[in-house]
Design a protein around this motif. Structure first.
Motif, PDB file in Angstrom:
ATOM      1  N   CYS A  53     -21.735 -11.517 -17.208  1.00 44.02           N
ATOM      2  CA  CYS A  53     -20.811 -10.612 -16.520  1.00 44.02           C
ATOM      3  C   CYS A  53     -19.916 -11.391 -15.564  1.00 44.02           C
ATOM      4  CB  CYS A  53     -21.568  -9.514 -15.783  1.00 44.02           C
ATOM      5  SG  CYS A  53     -22.389 -10.057 -14.282  1.00 44.02           S
ATOM      6  N   THR A  54     -18.883 -10.713 -15.069  1.00 45.39           N
ATOM      7  CA  THR A  54     -17.890 -11.362 -14.219  1.00 45.39           C
ATOM      8  C   THR A  54     -18.176 -11.191 -12.730  1.00 45.39           C
ATOM      9  OG1 THR A  54     -16.503  -9.385 -14.308  1.00 45.39           O
ATOM     10  CG2 THR A  54     -16.083 -11.116 -15.955  1.00 45.39           C
ATOM     11  N   ALA A  55     -19.340 -10.664 -12.371  1.00 43.12           N
ATOM     12  CA  ALA A  55     -19.674 -10.468 -10.958  1.00 43.12           C
ATOM     13  C   ALA A  55     -19.807 -11.814 -10.255  1.00 43.12           C
ATOM     14  CB  ALA A  55     -20.976  -9.689 -10.825  1.00 43.12           C
ATOM     15  N   PRO A  56     -19.303 -11.910  -9.013  1.00 39.57           N
ATOM     16  CA  PRO A  56     -19.485 -13.147  -8.249  1.00 39.57           C
ATOM     17  C   PRO A  56     -20.973 -13.414  -8.007  1.00 39.57           C
ATOM     18  CG  PRO A  56     -17.837 -11.734  -7.219  1.00 39.57           C
ATOM     19  CD  PRO A  56     -18.484 -10.937  -8.303  1.00 39.57           C
ATOM     20  N   ALA A  57     -21.334 -14.665  -7.816  1.00 44.91           N
ATOM     21  CA  ALA A  57     -22.737 -15.052  -7.658  1.00 44.91           C
ATOM     22  C   ALA A  57     -23.406 -14.347  -6.476  1.00 44.91           C
ATOM     23  CB  ALA A  57     -22.848 -16.565  -7.497  1.00 44.91           C
ATOM     24  N   ASN A  58     -22.654 -14.037  -5.429  1.00 45.43           N
ATOM     25  CA  ASN A  58     -23.248 -13.394  -4.256  1.00 45.43           C
ATOM     26  C   ASN A  58     -23.130 -11.874  -4.283  1.00 45.43           C
ATOM     27  OD1 ASN A  58     -20.509 -13.325  -3.929  1.00 45.43           O
ATOM     28  ND2 ASN A  58     -20.505 -14.074  -1.822  1.00 45.43           N
ATOM     29  N   LYS A  59     -22.608 -11.300  -5.369  1.00 48.71           N
ATOM     30  CA  LYS A  59     -22.447  -9.847  -5.471  1.00 48.71           C
ATOM     31  C   LYS A  59     -22.898  -9.355  -6.849  1.00 48.71           C
ATOM     32  CE  LYS A  59     -18.561  -9.786  -2.320  1.00 48.71           C
ATOM     33  NZ  LYS A  59     -17.138  -9.552  -2.159  1.00 48.71           N
ATOM     34  N   LEU A  60     -24.054  -9.801  -7.294  1.00 47.07           N
ATOM     35  CA  LEU A  60     -24.520  -9.433  -8.634  1.00 47.07           C
ATOM     36  C   LEU A  60     -24.915  -7.962  -8.737  1.00 47.07           C
ATOM     37  CD1 LEU A  60     -26.565 -12.595  -9.661  1.00 47.07           C
ATOM     38  CD2 LEU A  60     -24.294 -11.918 -10.404  1.00 47.07           C
ATOM     39  N   ASP A  61     -25.134  -7.291  -7.597  1.00 47.68           N
ATOM     40  CA  ASP A  61     -25.507  -5.887  -7.630  1.00 47.68           C
ATOM     41  C   ASP A  61     -24.299  -4.953  -7.672  1.00 47.68           C
ATOM     42  OD1 ASP A  61     -28.180  -6.507  -7.580  1.00 47.68           O
ATOM     43  OD2 ASP A  61     -28.325  -6.449  -5.400  1.00 47.68           O
ATOM     44  N   ASP A  62     -23.101  -5.483  -7.498  1.00 46.71           N
ATOM     45  CA  ASP A  62     -21.903  -4.643  -7.509  1.00 46.71           C
ATOM     46  C   ASP A  62     -21.676  -4.045  -8.886  1.00 46.71           C
ATOM     47  OD1 ASP A  62     -21.562  -5.332  -4.920  1.00 46.71           O
ATOM     48  OD2 ASP A  62     -19.686  -6.428  -5.186  1.00 46.71           O
ATOM     49  N   ASP A  63     -21.179  -2.822  -8.881  1.00 46.64           N
ATOM     50  CA  ASP A  63     -20.877  -2.148 -10.143  1.00 46.64           C
ATOM     51  C   ASP A  63     -19.518  -2.554 -10.698  1.00 46.64           C
ATOM     52  OD1 ASP A  63     -23.263  -0.794 -10.093  1.00 46.64           O
ATOM     53  OD2 ASP A  63     -22.434   0.935  -9.028  1.00 46.64           O
ATOM     54  N   ILE A  64     -18.708  -3.203  -9.860  1.00 40.24           N
ATOM     55  CA  ILE A  64     -17.356  -3.561 -10.263  1.00 40.24           C
ATOM     56  C   ILE A  64     -17.364  -4.933 -10.928  1.00 40.24           C
ATOM     57  CG2 ILE A  64     -14.982  -3.849  -9.481  1.00 40.24           C
ATOM     58  CD1 ILE A  64     -15.823  -2.224  -6.978  1.00 40.24           C
ATOM     59  N   CYS A  65     -17.750  -4.957 -12.166  1.00 39.96           N
ATOM     60  CA  CYS A  65     -17.703  -6.209 -12.921  1.00 39.96           C
ATOM     61  C   CYS A  65     -17.590  -5.878 -14.398  1.00 39.96           C
ATOM     62  CB  CYS A  65     -18.912  -7.093 -12.643  1.00 39.96           C
ATOM     63  SG  CYS A  65     -20.442  -6.484 -13.320  1.00 39.96           S
ATOM     64  N   GLY A  66     -16.995  -6.788 -15.115  1.00 42.10           N
ATOM     65  CA  GLY A  66     -16.858  -6.607 -16.553  1.00 42.10           C
ATOM     66  C   GLY A  66     -17.728  -7.611 -17.285  1.00 42.10           C
ATOM     67  N   ARG A  67     -17.589  -7.643 -18.574  1.00 36.67           N
ATOM     68  CA  ARG A  67     -18.357  -8.586 -19.380  1.00 36.67           C
ATOM     69  C   ARG A  67     -17.552  -9.862 -19.554  1.00 36.67           C
ATOM     70  NH1 ARG A  67     -23.018  -7.361 -21.325  1.00 36.67           N
ATOM     71  NH2 ARG A  67     -22.802  -8.642 -23.154  1.00 36.67           N
ATOM     72  N   CYS A  68     -18.236 -10.985 -19.517  1.00 31.93           N
ATOM     73  CA  CYS A  68     -17.581 -12.264 -19.798  1.00 31.93           C
ATOM     74  C   CYS A  68     -17.216 -12.302 -21.277  1.00 31.93           C
ATOM     75  CB  CYS A  68     -18.526 -13.429 -19.500  1.00 31.93           C
ATOM     76  SG  CYS A  68     -18.823 -13.712 -17.764  1.00 31.93           S
ATOM     77  N   SER A  69     -16.110 -12.945 -21.561  1.00 33.54           N
ATOM     78  CA  SER A  69     -15.723 -13.127 -22.957  1.00 33.54           C
ATOM     79  C   SER A  69     -14.841 -14.358 -23.061  1.00 33.54           C
ATOM     80  CB  SER A  69     -14.966 -11.900 -23.480  1.00 33.54           C
ATOM     81  OG  SER A  69     -13.711 -11.797 -22.860  1.00 33.54           O
TER      82      SER A  69
END
Length: 196
Positions: A53-69
Motif C-alpha cells: 500500500c501507499t501509506a507512509p511508514a509512520n501512518k500505516l493505520d490511516d485509511d487514506i492509502c491506495g495500493r502500490c502498483s
C-alpha cells in the motif's frame, strides 16, 4: 530464465490437460515468496515501508492509502525528484539499479505478486511488534504510575508459571527477553492463550 514463457503470456498455447481435453492456456507469473528485506528490494521500497500500500511508514493505520502498483511507481518517478520519492513515498529509485524483473512481463506487477513473509510480517510483526506493544502501551495509558509495572509483572509471572505440557515451550523469565525468534513468538502466542 522466464523469457521462454513470455510468448505464451500473450498468445494462447494449446495444452493437453490431465482430464484428457485440449484447452488454450495463457501463462502468467505466480506469487513471489521472499522475506521482507528481499521484498522491499524487489519492489524498490524503502525498508519499513509497505510493499502493498501507499501509506507512509509512520501512518500505516490511516485509511487514506491506495495500493502500490507498477503504474503508480512509474508515474511518481516521472513527477518527483529522488529525495522526495525516498522521503515522501518510500521509493528507492537509483538509476543504476534495474527495475523489478516483472516490469518486462505482461500482467505481472511485483506489488501484486509478493506474498506475505509469514514469520516476520505475520507472526513476529502482528504478535510481537503490534499486539504486545499495544497491550503494553494500553496498560501504561490506563493505570496510575506504579500500577502498570505490577500488571506487567503479573503477566510475566503467569507466563513463567505455565505448566509443562508436551510440545509446549516454557518461558521461565516471562516475556522479557531481548531477541524474539519466530519460534518464541509462536510459543508465546500459544502460551498466553493457555495461561488465561
Amino acid at each position: 530464465m522466464l523469457d521462454s514463457l513470455k510468448p505464451t503470456m500473450t498468445q494462447p498455447e494449446v495444452v493437453h490437460c490431465p482430464d484428457g481435453h485440449f484447452r488454450k492456456a495463457i501463462y502468467g507469473i505466480g506469487p513471489y515468496i521472499a522475506d521482507y528485506p528481499e521484498q522491499a528490494l524487489l519492489a524498490c521500497v524503502v525498508q519499513d515501508w509497505c510493499t502493498k500500500c501507499t501509506a507512509p511508514a509512520n501512518k500505516l493505520d490511516d485509511d487514506i492509502c491506495g495500493r502500490c502498483s507498477q503504474e503508480h511507481t512509474e508515474m511518481l518517478v516521472e513527477e518527483f525528484e529522488l529525495g522526495v520519492l525516498w522521503d515522501e513515498y518510500g521509493l528507492v529509485v537509483v538509476r543504476l539499479f534495474p527495475p523489478p524483473f516483472t516490469n518486462f512481463f505482461p500482467r505481472a506487477d511485483i506489488h501484486e505478486l509478493l506474498s506475505p513473509d509469514i514469520l516476520h510480517q505475520l507472526i513476529k510483526g502482528a504478535f510481537k511488534d503490534h499486539i504486545v506493544t499495544w497491550v503494553h502501551d494500553y496498560i501504561k495509558a490506563w493505570h496510575p504510575e506504579n500500577e502498570p509495572n505490577k500488571i506487567l509483572d503479573d503477566i510475566d509471572q503467569r507466563i513463567a508459571l505455565a505448566p509443562s505440557f508436551a510440545g509446549q515451550r516454557r518461558f521461565p523469565e516471562g516475556r522479557g527477553f531481548k531477541q524474539w525468534t519466530g519460534d518464541d513468538s509462536k510459543a508465546l502466542n500459544e502460551g498466553l492463550f493457555t495461561c488465561y
